[in-house]
Design an enzyme around this catalytic site. Structure first.
Site, short mmCIF file in Angstrom:
data_model
loop_
_atom_site.label_atom_id
_atom_site.label_comp_id
_atom_site.label_asym_id
_atom_site.label_seq_id
_atom_site.Cartn_x
_atom_site.Cartn_y
_atom_site.Cartn_z
N GLU A 49 -23.85 31.98 26.60
CA GLU A 49 -24.22 32.54 25.58
C GLU A 49 -23.82 32.11 24.14
O GLU A 49 -22.54 32.36 23.88
CB GLU A 49 -25.40 33.18 25.51
CG GLU A 49 -26.48 33.26 24.61
CD GLU A 49 -27.66 34.68 24.72
OE1 GLU A 49 -28.78 34.52 24.44
OE2 GLU A 49 -26.82 35.37 25.32
N HIS A 51 -24.27 37.58 28.96
CA HIS A 51 -25.11 37.65 27.58
C HIS A 51 -24.47 37.79 26.01
O HIS A 51 -23.46 39.23 25.88
CB HIS A 51 -26.27 38.89 27.56
CG HIS A 51 -27.14 39.42 26.97
ND1 HIS A 51 -26.85 40.83 26.31
CD2 HIS A 51 -27.97 38.07 26.29
CE1 HIS A 51 -27.76 40.18 25.66
NE2 HIS A 51 -28.58 39.35 24.92
N ASN A 52 -24.75 37.15 25.50
CA ASN A 52 -24.87 37.32 23.62
C ASN A 52 -22.67 37.35 24.10
O ASN A 52 -21.88 38.72 23.86
CB ASN A 52 -24.97 38.48 22.98
CG ASN A 52 -25.89 38.19 22.93
OD1 ASN A 52 -26.55 37.35 22.54
ND2 ASN A 52 -27.25 39.74 22.36
N ASP A 67 -25.30 32.05 20.50
CA ASP A 67 -26.03 32.04 19.54
C ASP A 67 -25.61 31.01 17.39
O ASP A 67 -24.23 31.69 17.53
CB ASP A 67 -26.81 33.66 18.85
CG ASP A 67 -27.44 33.83 20.17
OD1 ASP A 67 -28.09 33.62 19.88
OD2 ASP A 67 -27.32 35.47 19.11
N GLU A 75 -28.48 28.77 21.15
CA GLU A 75 -29.75 29.83 20.53
C GLU A 75 -29.53 29.11 19.16
O GLU A 75 -28.48 29.29 18.84
CB GLU A 75 -29.56 30.31 20.44
CG GLU A 75 -29.87 31.53 22.37
CD GLU A 75 -31.56 31.17 22.44
OE1 GLU A 75 -33.05 31.15 22.12
OE2 GLU A 75 -32.02 30.63 23.96
N HIS A 107 -24.45 37.39 16.32
CA HIS A 107 -25.81 38.03 16.46
C HIS A 107 -26.59 38.67 14.94
O HIS A 107 -26.27 39.29 14.67
CB HIS A 107 -25.74 39.50 17.05
CG HIS A 107 -26.84 39.94 18.03
ND1 HIS A 107 -26.44 41.41 18.50
CD2 HIS A 107 -28.34 39.01 18.11
CE1 HIS A 107 -28.21 40.94 19.56
NE2 HIS A 107 -28.67 39.90 19.24
#
Length: 765
Positions: free
Chosen positions: A335, A305-306, A337, A384, A350
Site C-alpha cells: 500500500e 497494510h500501510n 499513501d 491511496e 500516513h
C-alpha cells in the site's frame, strides 16, 4: 572452539583483517553517531564490539543473524548524512526478522569494502551450510558464550554456568561425571572436540532409540525392508516407500559401508528424522506446486497494510525499508499513501498524523529493485492518492519511468478480457490498483470523453475515522458525497488513471449492486468491521462475490498501535487480499506466514475449489463439510534444545508445555495443550496425545506453540511453527521452531507423531 569449523570456513585477507578488529562509527540517527570497535571473533561466526580497542567487549551479532549487507547509498539514514560521511565509507547490515538494521561508517572506503565483502562471504557460507555444519556453528556460539574468560577452553565451573544458559537442570555429580568422561586430555578443561563429545552425551535421544529398536531386528541397524516398513506403516508414504527408502539411506546414512549395503544406522535414522525429509512440512509443498494459470481472484494474495510504516500508525517512522522487508518476505500487494510534498515531489506517509514522510520516487525505486527478488509473480501497488493534479502527473511519470517494462499499463494482448489474467501470465509485472476515470472498455476503444464528476468518487480508506466510509449505507454514502462535492476535491489526472488496468477501485454498496453494475476488473475494499458484518449476514453471497471479483480487507482505523486482526475469518469467505500490518509480530502474522509458507513462498495460494465455484453453497458461518470429516491425533513426544525466554536470567530454567491450535471455520477452531515439564528446556519429554475433529480441513491452519509455564502470570512464549493442514506430513515428525519474528531457532524443535483419520460421511455443523 574455532576448530569445529576449521578447514570449512573461507579464509581470505578480508576475514583476517576483520579478526584484527576496526574502529567504526555506529549510526542510529542524525544526532546519534558513536565510535565503536568491531571485531570478528576467531570462530569466524560472531562479531563483538567494544567502545574502544582493548575495551570490554560484548556480542553484537552472529553471522547466522545476518540476511544481507548493503552499500551506504542504499541506506535512507546514511543518505541523509551524505554531507557528513562519504556514502562509499558506509554500509548497512540487514538482519533476519524485524531486528533493526545496523548502519556503520568505516574510516576509509577500503575498510568499508573489507567488512562488506567479508560479511557477505560469511553470510553466503552460512546459507549453504549442511545440517552438521549448522550444528557445529550452534555449538561454537554456545562455547563462546560459556567461555567467560575467552581462553578457548572451559572449566567445570564454566560448563555448569553454560548448562544453565542452555536450559539444562542437572545433578552436579552427574554433570561432573560427563565432564570427566569427555575430558580425554585430562586437562581439567574441555576444548573443541571434547566439548562436542560432552554435548553428545547430553543429547542422547532415548525415545528415538526406542522407536529405532521397534523396527530393527538386531537393534543395530534398519535393513532396507525394515526401513520400508517404517516408512509405509508409520510415515504413511504409501506406494513410494520403497524408492524413498533408498533415497533417504543415500542422503542420511553417515557410513559409506551402510550406504553400499542399503542399511540405516541409528545415527542415520536420527539424521533423517531431524532433516527436511522428517519435517512436519511436506517437501512437495515447498516449490511452486499449485496451478498458477487461474484468474487472480482464485488466489489468496499476500498483502500488506500501510507498508511504509515500521512502527505505529500515529507517530511511527515511515521508511522505504517497510517495502523492502514486505517484498522480501513474499508480500505481493503493498500500500502506498501519497500526498502533496515540497518542490512538486509527492511524499508517502500516513495522512493527518505525525508519521515521518518519504519521497514517493524512493518508494517506487525500492519496489523496482526488490519486487521480484523472492517471487516472480505479480506485485500490486494499492495507491491511496490524495494529491493535486500536478503531483498526480509526477506520480504517473515516476511509475512509468522508474518501473519501465515492469509496469503493466495496458491489457496483456490489447484485447478486452473476459476474466482477470493469471499470476503465470502476469509474471514479473507490477499492477496499479486505484481509481480510474473510465471503464477498461472505453480505454480500449480510445474514446476521449470528459469524465463525469460522479465517476471520480472512488473508494478511499479513512482509517482514522471511527468507521470507514464503506460501513455506511448507500443513502448515507450518497449524502456524504454530495457534501464532499461542495469542497474542492482534486480531479483525477488522466495519466495516472490510464495506469490502472485490471484493478479499478470502486465503492461497495451491496452484493446485488456489484453483480448488476460492476465488472470483474473492479475491486472493492472493506474495513475489518464491514467484512465481518457481511460474513455474518451474507456469508454465502460474499463467497460467491469473491469467485468473480477481488476483495481487499484492511485493519480498522482504531488499530493505531499497528495491531492485526485474525486473517482466517476473511480467508474463510474467499477474500483474496487480507492486508496485514507486517511490522507487528504475533499470532496473526504467524497465521499469515503459515498460509503463505507453501508454494515456494511466492505470495499466491490457490483457494479451495468450493471458494472458486461461482455457484458455491458454502457459508463460512454455517458450513456443511465439502469433504470427509477428519480426526487429527497428535502425540507430543519430546522437545530439543528449547531456548531460554530471557537470557539475562542465568539461573532460571524453563518449564515448557506445548499448545496446539487449529484455526479454520468457527467450529474447527480449537486449542489443547500438554502439561508442563519442570526445569527442562533441553530435552523435555511429554508423551501426551491431543485429539481434534475438523469439518473443513481445506481451510485449516495448525499452530504449534511452546510456552514457559508460569503459575504467577501469563505463560511466556518460547517458539512456534504454523502450517496449512494440507501441507502436514503424517508419522513421526520434527517441528523446527521459529521465533516471534519468524526466524529459525535452530536447533530448537519438538518431536511429534501425527495421525489423520477420515470419517465416512460429511457432517453438518
Amino acid at each position: 572452539m574455532a576448530s569445529l569449523l576449521q578447514g570449512r570456513l573461507p579464509i581470505n585477507q578480508d576475514l583476517l583483517l576483520m579478526q584484527k578488529g576496526m574502529l567504526m562509527r555506529k549510526v542510529r540517527s542524525k544526532s546519534w553517531k558513536k565510535l565503536r570497535y568491531y571485531r570478528l571473533q576467531d570462530d569466524g561466526m560472531t562479531v563483538w564490539h567494544a567502545r574502544q580497542a582493548g575495551g570490554r567487549a560484548k556480542p553484537s551479532f552472529s553471522i547466522s543473524d545476518v540476511d544481507t549487507v548493503r552499500g551506504g547509498h542504499e541506506s535512507e539514514l546514511l543518505r541523509s548524512l551524505a554531507e557528513e560521511f562519504p556514502l562509499e565509507q558506509g554500509f548497512t547490515i540487514v538482519f533476519h526478522g524485524r531486528r533493526s538494521n545496523l548502519d556503520l561508517v568505516a574510516n576509509s572506503v577500503e575498510e568499508a569494502q573489507v567488512w562488506m565483502q567479508g560479511l557477505q562471504l560469511l553470510v553466503d557460507f552460512v546459507t549453504n551450510m549442511d545440517q552438521q555444519e549448522r550444528l557445529d556453528q550452534w555449538l561454537s556460539d554456545w562455547f563462546q558464550r560459556g567461555d567467560k574468560n575467552q581462553d578457548g577452553r572451559m572449566s567445570f565451573g564454566e560448563v555448569q554456568r553454560l548448562l544453565h544458559l542452555m536450559n539444562v537442570e542437572m545433578d552436579q555429580e552427574h554433570a561432573f561425571q560427563l565432564f570427566q568422561t569427555a575430558d580425554t586430555s585430562q586437562s581439567g578443561t574441555l576444548e573443541g572436540e571434547e566439548f562436542v563429545e560432552f554435548y553428545k552425551s547430553l543429547t542422547k535421544r532415548a525415545e528415538v532409540q526406542e522407536l529405532f529398536e521397534n523396527f530393527s531386528s538386531d537393534g543395530q541397524k534398519l535393513t532396507l525392508l525394515e526401513f520400508v516398513d517404517f516408512l509405509r506403516e508409520e510415515q504413511k508414504e504409501g506406494e513410494r516407500a520403497s524408492d524413498l527408502a533408498l533415497e533417504l539411506i543415500d542422503r542420511h546414512e553417515p557410513s559409506d559401508s551402510g550406504k553400499l549395503r542399503h542399511v540405516l544406522s541409528m545415527d542415520g535414522f536420527l539424521g533423517y528424522l531431524c532433516s527436511k525429509d522428517g519435517d512436519i512440512f511436506n517437501p512437495t509443498c515447498l516449490p511452486v506446486y499449485q496451478d498458477m494459470t487461474q484468474p487472480l481472484n482464485h488466489y489468496y494474495i499476500n498483502s500488506s497494510h500501510n507498508t511504509y510504516l515500521v512502527g505505529d500508525q500515529l507517530c511511527g517512522q515511515s521508511s522505504v525499508e517497510g517495502y523492502i522487508r514486505a517484498l522480501k518476505r513474499g508480500c505481493r500487494c503493498v500500500e502506498v499513501d501519497i500526498w502533496d510534498g515540497p518542490n512538486g515531489e509527492p511524499v508517502v506517509y500516513h495522512g493527518h498524523t505525525l508519521t515521518s514522510r518519504i519521497p514517493f520516487k524512493d518508494v517506487v525505486a525500492a519496489i523496482a529493485q526488490y519486487a521480484f527478488q523472492t517471487s516472480d509473480y505479480p506485485v500490486i501497488l494499492s495507491l491511496e492518492n490524495h494529491c493535486s493534479w500536478e503531483q498526480q502527473e509526477m506520480i504517473a511519470a515516476h511509475l512509468t519511468q522508474i518501473l519501465g517494462e515492469q509496469l503493466l499499463s495496458t491489457t496483456l494482448d490489447g484485447q478486452l478480457p473476459t476474466q482477470l489474467p493469471s499470476p503465470e501470465e502476469l509474471r514479473r509485472k507490477i499492477l496499479v490498483k486505484g481509481k480510474k476515470l473510465r471503464t477498461l472498455e472505453e480505454d480500449l476503444e480510445e474514446e476521449e470523453e470528459e469524465p463525469e464528476e460522479s465517476e471520480l468518487e472512488g473508494e478511499q480508506e479513512a482509517e482514522l475515522d471511527l468507521e470507514a466510509q464503506f460501513e455506511s449505507e448507500p443513502q448515507e454514502l450518497s449524502a456524504r458525497n454530495k457534501d464532499k462535492k461542495k469542497k474542492v476535491k482534486p480531479v483525477l489526472c488522466p495519466a495516472l488513471s490510464a495506469l490502472v488496468v485490471y484493478l479499478k477501485a470502486v465503492s461497495f454498496y451491496s452484493f446485488t449492486h456489484s453483480r448488476e453494475h460492476y465488472r470483474f476488473y473492479e475491486i472493492s475494499s472493506f474495513s475489518e468491521a464491514k467484512a465481518k458484518s457481511l460474513i455474518k449476514e451474507s456469508g454465502n453471497e460474499f463467497v460467491q462475490h469473491n469467485t468473480w471479483q477481488l476483495s481487499r480487507v484492511y485493519p480498522g482505523g482504531l488499530r493505531t498501535d499497528s495491531s492485526n486482526y485474525n486473517p482466517q475469518e476473511f480467508w474463510n469467505a474467499g477474500c483474496q487480499m487480507v492486508a496485514m500490518n507486517m511490522q507487528t509480530a504475533g499470532l496473526e502474522m504467524d497465521l499469515c506466514d503459515g498460509l503463505f509458507r507453501q508454494n515456494a513462498g511466492c505470495g499466491y495460494v490457490l483457494k479451495p475449489d468450493f471458494l472458486r465455484d461461482a455457484q458455491s453453497s458454502f457459508h463460512p458461518e454455517r458450513p456443511i463439510s465439502p469433504s470427509k470429516v477428519q480426526t487429527l491425533l497428535i502425540q507430543v513426544i519430546s522437545g530439543q534444545q528449547l531456548p531460554k525466554v530471557d537470557n539475562s536470567k542465568e539461573g532460571s530454567i524453563v518449564d515448557p508445555l506445548v499448545r496446539v491450535e487449529i484455526f479454520g471455520i468457527r467450529p474447527d477452531t480449537a486449542r489443547q495443550e500438554t502439561s508442563y515439564v519442570e526445569n527442562n528446556g533441553f530435552n523435555p519429554y511429554w508423551g501426551q496425545t491431543l485429539s481434534f475433529r475438523v469439518l473443513v480441513p481445506e481451510l485449516a491452519l495448525l499452530r504449534f506453540v511452546v510456552k514457559d509455564y508460569d503459575w504467577k502470570s501469563r505463560n511466556d512464549f518460547i517458539g512456534q511453527y504454523t502450517l496449512p493442514w494440507n501441507c502436514m506430513q503424517q508419522g513421526y515428525r520434527h517441528i523446527h521452531l521459529l521465533s516471534k519474528d519468524g526466524v529459525s531457532l535452530h536447533p530448537a524443535s519438538i518431536f511429534v507423531h501425527i495421525c489423520i483419520r477420515e470419517e465416512l460421511e460429511g457432517v453438518e455443523s
